[in-house]
Design a protein around this motif. Structure first.
Motif, mmCIF file in Angstrom:
data_model
loop_
_atom_site.group_PDB
_atom_site.id
_atom_site.type_symbol
_atom_site.label_atom_id
_atom_site.label_comp_id
_atom_site.label_asym_id
_atom_site.label_seq_id
_atom_site.Cartn_x
_atom_site.Cartn_y
_atom_site.Cartn_z
ATOM 1 N N THR A 189 46.276 21.150 53.290
ATOM 2 C CA THR A 189 45.387 21.166 52.130
ATOM 3 C C THR A 189 46.193 21.391 50.846
ATOM 4 N N GLN A 190 45.512 21.160 49.727
ATOM 5 C CA GLN A 190 46.142 21.360 48.427
ATOM 6 C C GLN A 190 46.675 22.781 48.307
ATOM 7 N N GLN A 191 45.863 23.749 48.729
ATOM 8 C CA GLN A 191 46.301 25.129 48.590
ATOM 9 C C GLN A 191 47.521 25.425 49.469
ATOM 10 N N ARG A 192 47.525 24.872 50.669
ATOM 11 C CA ARG A 192 48.675 25.093 51.550
ATOM 12 C C ARG A 192 49.942 24.509 50.935
ATOM 13 N N LYS A 193 49.796 23.345 50.310
ATOM 14 C CA LYS A 193 50.950 22.730 49.643
ATOM 15 C C LYS A 193 51.463 23.622 48.529
ATOM 16 N N GLU A 194 50.526 24.137 47.745
ATOM 17 C CA GLU A 194 50.919 24.976 46.605
ATOM 18 C C GLU A 194 51.590 26.272 47.082
ATOM 19 N N ILE A 195 51.039 26.860 48.128
ATOM 20 C CA ILE A 195 51.638 28.085 48.665
ATOM 21 C C ILE A 195 53.069 27.810 49.116
ATOM 22 N N PHE A 196 53.230 26.688 49.796
ATOM 23 C CA PHE A 196 54.566 26.333 50.275
ATOM 24 C C PHE A 196 55.534 26.161 49.111
ATOM 25 N N LYS A 197 55.061 25.513 48.050
ATOM 26 C CA LYS A 197 55.924 25.290 46.882
ATOM 27 C C LYS A 197 56.340 26.611 46.246
ATOM 28 N N ASN B 48 47.888 35.277 42.586
ATOM 29 C CA ASN B 48 47.916 35.256 41.125
ATOM 30 C C ASN B 48 48.484 33.959 40.574
ATOM 31 N N LEU B 49 49.551 33.469 41.191
ATOM 32 C CA LEU B 49 50.123 32.197 40.740
ATOM 33 C C LEU B 49 49.171 31.040 41.004
ATOM 34 N N LEU B 50 48.483 31.117 42.149
ATOM 35 C CA LEU B 50 47.576 30.030 42.526
ATOM 36 C C LEU B 50 46.374 29.936 41.598
ATOM 37 N N LYS B 51 45.932 31.077 41.122
ATOM 38 C CA LYS B 51 44.734 31.099 40.277
ATOM 39 C C LYS B 51 44.886 30.201 39.060
ATOM 40 N N ASN B 52 46.137 30.104 38.558
ATOM 41 C CA ASN B 52 46.372 29.234 37.409
ATOM 42 C C ASN B 52 46.216 27.764 37.755
ATOM 43 N N LYS B 53 46.510 27.429 39.010
ATOM 44 C CA LYS B 53 46.492 26.011 39.390
ATOM 45 C C LYS B 53 45.191 25.602 40.068
ATOM 46 N N LEU B 54 44.733 26.443 40.966
ATOM 47 C CA LEU B 54 43.544 26.099 41.739
ATOM 48 C C LEU B 54 42.473 27.146 41.474
ATOM 49 N N LYS C 297 39.539 27.656 42.568
ATOM 50 C CA LYS C 297 38.708 28.230 43.621
ATOM 51 C C LYS C 297 39.480 29.042 44.664
ATOM 52 N N SER C 298 40.733 29.333 44.390
ATOM 53 C CA SER C 298 41.480 29.998 45.440
ATOM 54 C C SER C 298 41.113 31.479 45.530
ATOM 55 N N ARG C 299 40.814 31.906 46.727
ATOM 56 C CA ARG C 299 40.438 33.299 46.955
ATOM 57 C C ARG C 299 41.545 33.995 47.720
ATOM 58 N N LEU C 300 41.645 35.299 47.538
ATOM 59 C CA LEU C 300 42.680 36.053 48.214
ATOM 60 C C LEU C 300 42.540 35.954 49.742
ATOM 61 N N SER C 301 41.285 35.942 50.202
ATOM 62 C CA SER C 301 41.088 35.865 51.648
ATOM 63 C C SER C 301 41.591 34.535 52.222
ATOM 64 N N THR C 302 41.435 33.470 51.431
ATOM 65 C CA THR C 302 41.948 32.165 51.871
ATOM 66 C C THR C 302 43.462 32.158 51.881
ATOM 67 N N VAL C 303 44.044 32.810 50.865
ATOM 68 C CA VAL C 303 45.498 32.895 50.818
ATOM 69 C C VAL C 303 46.009 33.593 52.079
ATOM 70 N N TYR C 304 45.366 34.702 52.437
ATOM 71 C CA TYR C 304 45.749 35.420 53.654
ATOM 72 C C TYR C 304 45.617 34.535 54.885
ATOM 73 N N ARG C 305 44.504 33.808 54.955
ATOM 74 C CA ARG C 305 44.279 32.964 56.116
ATOM 75 C C ARG C 305 45.360 31.877 56.214
ATOM 76 N N ASN C 306 45.672 31.268 55.059
ATOM 77 C CA ASN C 306 46.701 30.229 55.054
ATOM 78 C C ASN C 306 48.077 30.797 55.385
ATOM 79 N N LEU C 307 48.347 31.996 54.889
ATOM 80 C CA LEU C 307 49.637 32.611 55.215
ATOM 81 C C LEU C 307 49.744 32.858 56.719
ATOM 82 N N ASN C 308 48.632 33.250 57.332
ATOM 83 C CA ASN C 308 48.641 33.422 58.783
ATOM 84 C C ASN C 308 48.890 32.117 59.522
#
Ligand SMILES: [Zn+2]
Ligand SMILES: [Zn+2]
Length: 143
Positions: free
Chosen positions: A16-24, A40-46, A48-59
């Motif tokens: 997903t877009q968010q996964r790509k951004e996290i990887f970058k 915090n960095l993602l909030k500027n770009k996406l 709708k990004s939520r902290l819980s989603t970030v955690y899930r994607n990191l997992n």
């Protein structure tokens, strides 16, 4: 980016877009970072990004072996860093203030040797070296 595309495809997981951004973000940083930092960095770009989603994607990244979790020394917070690609490195960690310096890996030749010697397929290794940083040494000496 190619490599991560392949890894996701191999496991049938959508990149997903968010996964790509996290990887970058992880690719461009040499220190381990927290989920909050990434969020915090993602909030500027996406928006709708939520902290819980970030955690899930990191997992998800962790399960795929793309990143690994390291815990910071001073506050036990979980931090994340890439474990694939040219970003492989180790850490010199100050036990007083928790500062981390990335170190180049000294073990690549050794892994090959070990493989030959033991017939193991070597997957990974991790090393942290602990010490007291120059700043902290100076502080204690002044007292
Ligand atoms: Zn220090
Ligand atoms: Zn190494």
């Amino acid at each position: 980016m190619t490599k991560i595309n392949e890894i996701f495809k191999e496991h049938g997981i959508r990149l997903t877009q968010q996964r790509k951004e996290i990887f970058k973000i992880l690719l461009n940083i040499s220190q381990p970072v927290s989920a909050n930092y990434i969020h915090n960095l993602l909030k500027n770009k996406l928006e709708k990004s939520r902290l819980s989603t970030v955690y899930r994607n990191l997992n998800t990244f962790k399960d795929l072996g793309i990143i690994k979790e390291v815990s910071s020394v001073n506050n036990n917070k979980k931090l994340y860093e890439l474990s694939i690609g040219s970003n492989h490195h180790h850490h010199l960690i100050c036990t007083k203030c928790g500062e981390m310096e990335p170190l180049d890996c000294p073990l690549e030749g050794y892994e090959d040797e070990l493989k030959k010697k033991t017939d193991y397929k070597i997957i990974d290794h991790s090393i942290n070296i602990y010490g007291i940083c120059p700043d902290c040494i100076n502080k204690t000496q002044k007292k």
